[in-house]
Motif scaffolding. Structure first.
Motif, PDB file in Angstrom:
ATOM      1  N   ALA A   1       4.757   2.281   0.057  1.00 27.46           N
ATOM      2  CA  ALA A   1       3.906   1.099  -0.041  1.00 27.46           C
ATOM      3  C   ALA A   1       4.611  -0.163   0.458  1.00 27.46           C
ATOM      4  O   ALA A   1       4.010  -0.986   1.165  1.00 27.46           O
ATOM      5  CB  ALA A   1       3.442   0.899  -1.482  1.00 27.46           C
ATOM      6  N   SER A   2       5.889  -0.321   0.104  1.00 31.15           N
ATOM      7  CA  SER A   2       6.605  -1.534   0.518  1.00 31.15           C
ATOM      8  C   SER A   2       6.752  -1.602   2.031  1.00 31.15           C
ATOM      9  O   SER A   2       6.511  -2.641   2.651  1.00 31.15           O
ATOM     10  CB  SER A   2       7.999  -1.577  -0.125  1.00 31.15           C
ATOM     11  OG  SER A   2       7.891  -1.961  -1.475  1.00 31.15           O
TER      12      SER A   2
ATOM     13  N   LEU B   1       3.495  -2.459   3.611  1.00 28.55           N
ATOM     14  CA  LEU B   1       3.163  -3.885   3.500  1.00 28.55           C
ATOM     15  C   LEU B   1       3.985  -4.705   4.495  1.00 28.55           C
ATOM     16  O   LEU B   1       3.483  -5.658   5.094  1.00 28.55           O
ATOM     17  CB  LEU B   1       3.411  -4.371   2.069  1.00 28.55           C
ATOM     18  CG  LEU B   1       2.398  -3.844   1.041  1.00 28.55           C
ATOM     19  CD1 LEU B   1       2.865  -4.157  -0.379  1.00 28.55           C
ATOM     20  CD2 LEU B   1       1.012  -4.452   1.280  1.00 28.55           C
ATOM     21  N   ASP B   2       5.249  -4.324   4.679  1.00 27.14           N
ATOM     22  CA  ASP B   2       6.084  -5.013   5.673  1.00 27.14           C
ATOM     23  C   ASP B   2       5.518  -4.801   7.087  1.00 27.14           C
ATOM     24  O   ASP B   2       5.489  -5.729   7.895  1.00 27.14           O
ATOM     25  CB  ASP B   2       7.530  -4.485   5.617  1.00 27.14           C
ATOM     26  CG  ASP B   2       8.271  -4.962   4.369  1.00 27.14           C
ATOM     27  OD1 ASP B   2       7.811  -5.963   3.746  1.00 27.14           O
ATOM     28  OD2 ASP B   2       9.289  -4.351   4.004  1.00 27.14           O
TER      29      ASP B   2
ATOM     30  N   PHE C   1       2.453  -4.121   7.784  1.00 28.12           N
ATOM     31  CA  PHE C   1       1.182  -4.844   7.820  1.00 28.12           C
ATOM     32  C   PHE C   1       1.430  -6.322   8.140  1.00 28.12           C
ATOM     33  O   PHE C   1       0.747  -6.911   8.989  1.00 28.12           O
ATOM     34  CB  PHE C   1       0.493  -4.702   6.457  1.00 28.12           C
ATOM     35  CG  PHE C   1      -0.847  -5.371   6.373  1.00 28.12           C
ATOM     36  CD1 PHE C   1      -1.966  -4.791   6.966  1.00 28.12           C
ATOM     37  CD2 PHE C   1      -1.006  -6.573   5.700  1.00 28.12           C
ATOM     38  CE1 PHE C   1      -3.209  -5.401   6.889  1.00 28.12           C
ATOM     39  CE2 PHE C   1      -2.247  -7.188   5.621  1.00 28.12           C
ATOM     40  CZ  PHE C   1      -3.351  -6.602   6.214  1.00 28.12           C
ATOM     41  N   ASP C   2       2.435  -6.915   7.478  1.00 28.74           N
ATOM     42  CA  ASP C   2       2.777  -8.321   7.746  1.00 28.74           C
ATOM     43  C   ASP C   2       3.215  -8.501   9.198  1.00 28.74           C
ATOM     44  O   ASP C   2       2.815  -9.456   9.868  1.00 28.74           O
ATOM     45  CB  ASP C   2       3.903  -8.781   6.800  1.00 28.74           C
ATOM     46  CG  ASP C   2       3.388  -8.985   5.380  1.00 28.74           C
ATOM     47  OD1 ASP C   2       2.166  -9.095   5.205  1.00 28.74           O
ATOM     48  OD2 ASP C   2       4.223  -9.030   4.461  1.00 28.74           O
TER      49      ASP C   2
ATOM     50  N   ASP D   1      -2.918   1.703   4.433  1.00 31.91           N
ATOM     51  CA  ASP D   1      -3.267   2.539   3.283  1.00 31.91           C
ATOM     52  C   ASP D   1      -2.349   3.762   3.261  1.00 31.91           C
ATOM     53  O   ASP D   1      -2.798   4.882   3.480  1.00 31.91           O
ATOM     54  CB  ASP D   1      -4.742   2.958   3.361  1.00 31.91           C
ATOM     55  CG  ASP D   1      -5.246   3.487   2.023  1.00 31.91           C
ATOM     56  OD1 ASP D   1      -4.587   3.242   1.002  1.00 31.91           O
ATOM     57  OD2 ASP D   1      -6.298   4.140   2.001  1.00 31.91           O
TER      58      ASP D   1
ATOM     59  N   PHE E   1      -3.421   2.767  -1.438  1.00 35.85           N
ATOM     60  CA  PHE E   1      -4.032   1.465  -1.748  1.00 35.85           C
ATOM     61  C   PHE E   1      -5.469   1.657  -2.220  1.00 35.85           C
ATOM     62  O   PHE E   1      -5.897   1.078  -3.219  1.00 35.85           O
ATOM     63  CB  PHE E   1      -3.998   0.543  -0.524  1.00 35.85           C
ATOM     64  CG  PHE E   1      -2.613   0.087  -0.134  1.00 35.85           C
ATOM     65  CD1 PHE E   1      -1.489   0.511  -0.828  1.00 35.85           C
ATOM     66  CD2 PHE E   1      -2.435  -0.772   0.953  1.00 35.85           C
ATOM     67  CE1 PHE E   1      -0.211   0.101  -0.461  1.00 35.85           C
ATOM     68  CE2 PHE E   1      -1.174  -1.200   1.324  1.00 35.85           C
ATOM     69  CZ  PHE E   1      -0.057  -0.760   0.622  1.00 35.85           C
TER      70      PHE E   1
ATOM     71  N   CYS F   1       1.277   1.398  -6.593  1.00 37.73           N
ATOM     72  CA  CYS F   1       0.168   0.490  -6.272  1.00 37.73           C
ATOM     73  C   CYS F   1      -0.712   0.251  -7.483  1.00 37.73           C
ATOM     74  O   CYS F   1      -1.194  -0.867  -7.718  1.00 37.73           O
ATOM     75  CB  CYS F   1      -0.689   1.066  -5.151  1.00 37.73           C
ATOM     76  SG  CYS F   1       0.231   1.301  -3.645  1.00 37.73           S
TER      77      CYS F   1
ATOM     78  N   ARG G   1       9.047  -8.403  -5.144  1.00 41.42           N
ATOM     79  CA  ARG G   1       8.073  -8.563  -4.060  1.00 41.42           C
ATOM     80  C   ARG G   1       6.827  -9.320  -4.485  1.00 41.42           C
ATOM     81  O   ARG G   1       6.288 -10.132  -3.740  1.00 41.42           O
ATOM     82  CB  ARG G   1       7.696  -7.190  -3.505  1.00 41.42           C
ATOM     83  CG  ARG G   1       6.622  -7.223  -2.424  1.00 41.42           C
ATOM     84  CD  ARG G   1       6.270  -5.841  -1.919  1.00 41.42           C
ATOM     85  NE  ARG G   1       7.216  -5.371  -0.928  1.00 41.42           N
ATOM     86  CZ  ARG G   1       7.086  -5.572   0.402  1.00 41.42           C
ATOM     87  NH1 ARG G   1       6.055  -6.257   0.874  1.00 41.42           N
ATOM     88  NH2 ARG G   1       7.982  -5.109   1.238  1.00 41.42           N
TER      89      ARG G   1
END
Lengths: 215, 215, 215
Positions: free
Chosen positions: B71-72, B75-76, B78-79, B96, B101, B140, B173
């Motif tokens: 997940a982390s 997200l990184d 995704f950013d 996802d 998610f 999540c 985070r």
């Protein structure tokens, strides 16, 4: 059911280019399949594998696309792909590493059109400086322009060494002479601008190769 | 011909998830293309490569999907994908990893609905134990529930160390405090069940986290 | 919208076979997705990942294809895929490494038909020599013909060692006895031709296994 248009996309790189995938799908291919990390020596096998599973008249609906970021390698892969054909079993082959062939062709065509319209002349003997000549678009642009008779100078932003090697590669592969020049300082760039009739900027997106003052 | 819906599917793992491929195709994408073994540092290049080959209004028809099991990292990535946009050239981005998610969001929503219906209360201050908290769904679920005000305890089936680290990561985070607890024996699990109002089982398929007798 | 036919194509090799991709798309699959460098141990995970994202009645529309160039490995992967099913969640599985299963089956069927038509007999006790027996098509042809009662001899173009190993593998896996013979010289090949009623040439494209004079 109409026969599907299939594109086998070969790249020597780790990832297929999403740019090329979008282009292929928007161009009408029904299915695109990436093959990554493809070595030159693997092209023959992959192409021959592609040609025998559809009837000969389907060759036009089966495409091999050669991607990557290296024009010379792409041309070698293109040659290997063409030699792999076993007529009447043949498929379409198209190379355009990083979009460079099409981009370079369009760039030179635009210059030719502008020269004709504004100065009633062609590319022949026009002095062209290619900035950003270490990249694949610069490479292709230089080859195409020189082939049309222009006097081309490859300008290296990091000195003359790399562009000299590229000029040698163009000489060796296409038997075309292009010059190489050091464009590593503003003073040098200004001199090169003054000596040129046309400047082609082929650097990466976001890089300013020549300032307004230098023009 | 209507513009195709294209999904570029990025995963840091060796293989794209067939689960995610099925979902994407059933969701209506016309073409899905996997990119495997994608490093965080490669996301910017791939995304920028995807955005310039279609007109700006096609951004909504071009998707970047971020998969994987972390997940982390997702997200990184995704950013990184969002920062790579060059308006007006933008594409859709959706993360996802392992379906976590959406699964976690659905799980917490179901709990919220049940709490409201049966007890006329919300997640606020509800004591929730997340079993199987070392996985991506557990991670999540904990974040989402804690954000809604629940008092969340991560339960580690192999002791407290890993869930303590996960709690620290969540703190770091998302600036959300969750507890960690040792659930490595039946006695410990029974205690944790007694202390909780809601139990969420996020372990792997086929693993029984709590026996009937413990409830 | 009709449910899409999705084919997840697994290969233990570095590249998916363009041949197989063409066949799959021409067979009517709407989307094919390659998974390369797949180890036997990864099959269970990939298959289980594929089966839960669509309703059970969509199993017939979701396919797993096992490719490669190794019949034994393909059969092992096939078995692993079948064992990974979780009824009622099941998907279609099909193995055909390098097209060998279908090619071999067609080859043996053709021979059977010809024997019946011209000699009013079947494969039973027919003496068959398989040239090019070190390849995957030769392997499968030998197994199928021997299962139908033929007396099969594997001929090795590079001596007897490799075909002896293949015969042992066939004995071990299928409990079928086939012979192995050294076909490394013209004299040896002529002898083998004389001793055979049927000759099956399974060598690579472009290789002449037996000359006209030897027949």
């Amino acid at each position: 059911m109409a026969r599907k248009h299939i594109l086998h996309m070969l790249t020597p790189l780790k990832h297929m280019s999403p740019f090329d995938v979008n282009m292929a799908l928007d161009a009408g291919f029904d299915a695109v399949v990436p093959y990554v990390d493809v070595g030159l020596g693997e092209v023959t096998g992959l192409v021959q594998d592609a040609i025998f599973s559809r009837p000969p008249d389907a060759g036009v609906d089966t495409g091999i696309f050669i991607a990557g970021k290296d024009a010379s390698l792409a041309l070698d892969m293109f040659d290997a792909a063409r030699k792999a054909m076993v007529p009447p079993f043949q498929v379409s082959v198209f190379a355009d590493p990083a979009g460079s062939f099409t981009t370079a062709a369009a760039m030179v065509a635009k210059v030719e059109k502008a020269l004709e319209k504004k100065f009633e002349r062609g590319l022949k003997d026009t002095r062209i400086a290619v900035f950003g000549a270490t990249g694949v678009v610069g490479f292709c642009t230089a080859v195409i322009a020189a082939r049309e008779g222009a006097g081309v100078t490859l300008v290296g932003h990091d000195g003359i060494e790399r562009v000299k090697q590229i000029a040698a590669e163009i000489k060796n592969r296409f038997n075309i002479a292009v010059d190489a020049a050091d464009g590593s300082s503003d003073a040098r760039k200004t001199k090169l601008v003054e000596a040129s009739e046309v400047i082609l900027a082929c650097a990466k997106a976001g890089v300013q190769v020549v300032s307004k003052a230098q023009l």
